[in-house]
Design a protein around this motif. Structure first.
Motif, mmCIF file in Angstrom:
data_model
loop_
_atom_site.group_PDB
_atom_site.id
_atom_site.type_symbol
_atom_site.label_atom_id
_atom_site.label_comp_id
_atom_site.label_asym_id
_atom_site.label_seq_id
_atom_site.Cartn_x
_atom_site.Cartn_y
_atom_site.Cartn_z
ATOM 1 N N VAL A 54 0.846 -1.200 0.000
ATOM 2 C CA VAL A 54 0.000 0.000 0.000
ATOM 3 C C VAL A 54 0.882 1.251 0.000
ATOM 4 O O VAL A 54 0.572 2.238 -0.685
ATOM 5 C CB VAL A 54 -0.971 -0.012 1.205
ATOM 6 C CG1 VAL A 54 -1.685 1.319 1.348
ATOM 7 C CG2 VAL A 54 -1.969 -1.154 1.066
ATOM 8 N N ALA A 55 1.987 1.228 0.730
ATOM 9 C CA ALA A 55 2.913 2.364 0.739
ATOM 10 C C ALA A 55 3.460 2.622 -0.662
ATOM 11 O O ALA A 55 3.524 3.770 -1.123
ATOM 12 C CB ALA A 55 4.053 2.104 1.723
ATOM 13 N N LEU A 56 3.830 1.561 -1.360
ATOM 14 C CA LEU A 56 4.350 1.705 -2.721
ATOM 15 C C LEU A 56 3.263 2.211 -3.665
ATOM 16 O O LEU A 56 3.509 3.060 -4.528
ATOM 17 C CB LEU A 56 4.901 0.361 -3.196
ATOM 18 C CG LEU A 56 5.782 0.384 -4.430
ATOM 19 C CD1 LEU A 56 6.974 1.306 -4.250
ATOM 20 C CD2 LEU A 56 6.247 -1.022 -4.764
ATOM 21 N N LEU A 57 2.042 1.701 -3.500
ATOM 22 C CA LEU A 57 0.919 2.178 -4.308
ATOM 23 C C LEU A 57 0.688 3.668 -4.069
ATOM 24 O O LEU A 57 0.476 4.430 -5.019
ATOM 25 C CB LEU A 57 -0.357 1.383 -3.977
ATOM 26 C CG LEU A 57 -1.625 1.888 -4.651
ATOM 27 C CD1 LEU A 57 -1.557 1.698 -6.162
ATOM 28 C CD2 LEU A 57 -2.846 1.191 -4.072
ATOM 29 N N SER A 58 0.742 4.107 -2.815
ATOM 30 C CA SER A 58 0.520 5.525 -2.521
ATOM 31 C C SER A 58 1.604 6.397 -3.157
ATOM 32 O O SER A 58 1.316 7.487 -3.640
ATOM 33 C CB SER A 58 0.450 5.751 -1.009
ATOM 34 O OG SER A 58 1.717 5.580 -0.409
ATOM 35 N N ASP A 59 2.836 5.912 -3.176
ATOM 36 C CA ASP A 59 3.896 6.663 -3.861
ATOM 37 C C ASP A 59 3.625 6.742 -5.362
ATOM 38 O O ASP A 59 3.848 7.782 -5.985
ATOM 39 C CB ASP A 59 5.256 5.999 -3.633
ATOM 40 C CG ASP A 59 5.823 6.273 -2.259
ATOM 41 O OD1 ASP A 59 5.278 7.159 -1.551
ATOM 42 O OD2 ASP A 59 6.805 5.609 -1.892
ATOM 43 N N GLY A 60 3.150 5.661 -5.936
ATOM 44 C CA GLY A 60 2.833 5.663 -7.363
ATOM 45 C C GLY A 60 1.710 6.632 -7.696
ATOM 46 O O GLY A 60 1.759 7.333 -8.712
ATOM 47 N N LEU A 61 0.694 6.688 -6.839
ATOM 48 C CA LEU A 61 -0.413 7.621 -7.076
ATOM 49 C C LEU A 61 0.066 9.069 -6.947
ATOM 50 O O LEU A 61 -0.340 9.934 -7.741
ATOM 51 C CB LEU A 61 -1.554 7.336 -6.103
ATOM 52 C CG LEU A 61 -2.267 5.998 -6.321
ATOM 53 C CD1 LEU A 61 -3.266 5.736 -5.195
ATOM 54 C CD2 LEU A 61 -2.945 5.952 -7.681
#
Length: 160
Positions: A54-61
C-alpha cells in the motif's frame, strides 16, 4: 510572418500567470519529495500506515498526480506564452508559492495532523520538522513577495 489565426497580444493575464506558476511549483516540489525522500533516501512513503504494498501504491499515485500536474501546467504555460498573456515574474512568484505551499501543507497536514507519514523514522523528529516547515514557509513568503512586487508595478514600468 505573424499567424493571424492566433489572438493578438492584449494584456497580461495576472491570475492565470500566477496560477500556472502555482501548479508547476506544486508539481515540482512533489517530484522533489517523491524522488529524494521516497526513492533515493527511502525515508518514508506517502502513506506509511499500512503494508509495504500500500505504501508503494501511494507513492505511485502521488507520482502520477505530480506528472499530470506538471504536464497540464506546462501546456497551460505554453498557451499563455503563445497568446503573449504570460507574466514571467508572476509565474515565478506563483512557482515559489506552489512549492512552498506544498512543502508547508505536507509538513503540517500530512505529517502532523493526518499522520500519513513522518519525514524520517527512528530519529528525533523536531530538527527535521523545523527544517522542513521553515523551508516551506520561506518559499511561500518569497513567492508572496514576488507576486506582490510584480502586481504593484505600474504598466509603464515595463513587463510584469
Amino acid at each position: 510572418m505573424a499567424d493571424r489565426s492566433l489572438p493578438g497580444a492584449r494584456t497580461v493575464d495576472v491570475r492565470s500567470s500566477t496560477l500556472v506558476g502555482v501548479l508547476i511549483g506544486i508539481a515540482i516540489m512533489a517530484a522533489v519529495d517523491e524522488i529524494v525522500f521516497h526513492q533515493l533516501l527511502a525515508w518514508h512513503h506517502f502513506y506509511d500506515r499500512s503494508t509495504p504494498s500500500v505504501a508503494l501504491l501511494s507513492d505511485g499515485l502521488l507520482h502520477a498526480a505530480e506528472v499530470i500536474a506538471l504536464v497540464g501546467g506546462f501546456f497551460w504555460f505554453a498557451d499563455l506564452r503563445r497568446r503573449r498573456a504570460l507574466s514571467a515574474r508572476l509565474a515565478w512568484g506563483g512557482f515559489l508559492l506552489g512549492a512552498g505551499g506544498f512543502q508547508l501543507f505536507d509538513g503540517l497536514v500530512d505529517h502532523k495532523v493526518l499522520r500519513l507519514h513522518q519525514i524520517r523514522y527512528g530519529v528525533h523528529l523536531v530538527p527535521y520538522d523545523v527544517v522542513w516547515n521553515v523551508a516551506g514557509a520561506v518559499l511561500l513568503l518569497a513567492g508572496a513577495a514576488v507576486v506582490w512586487w510584480a502586481r504593484s508595478r505600474r504598466p509603464d514600468d515595463g513587463p510584469r
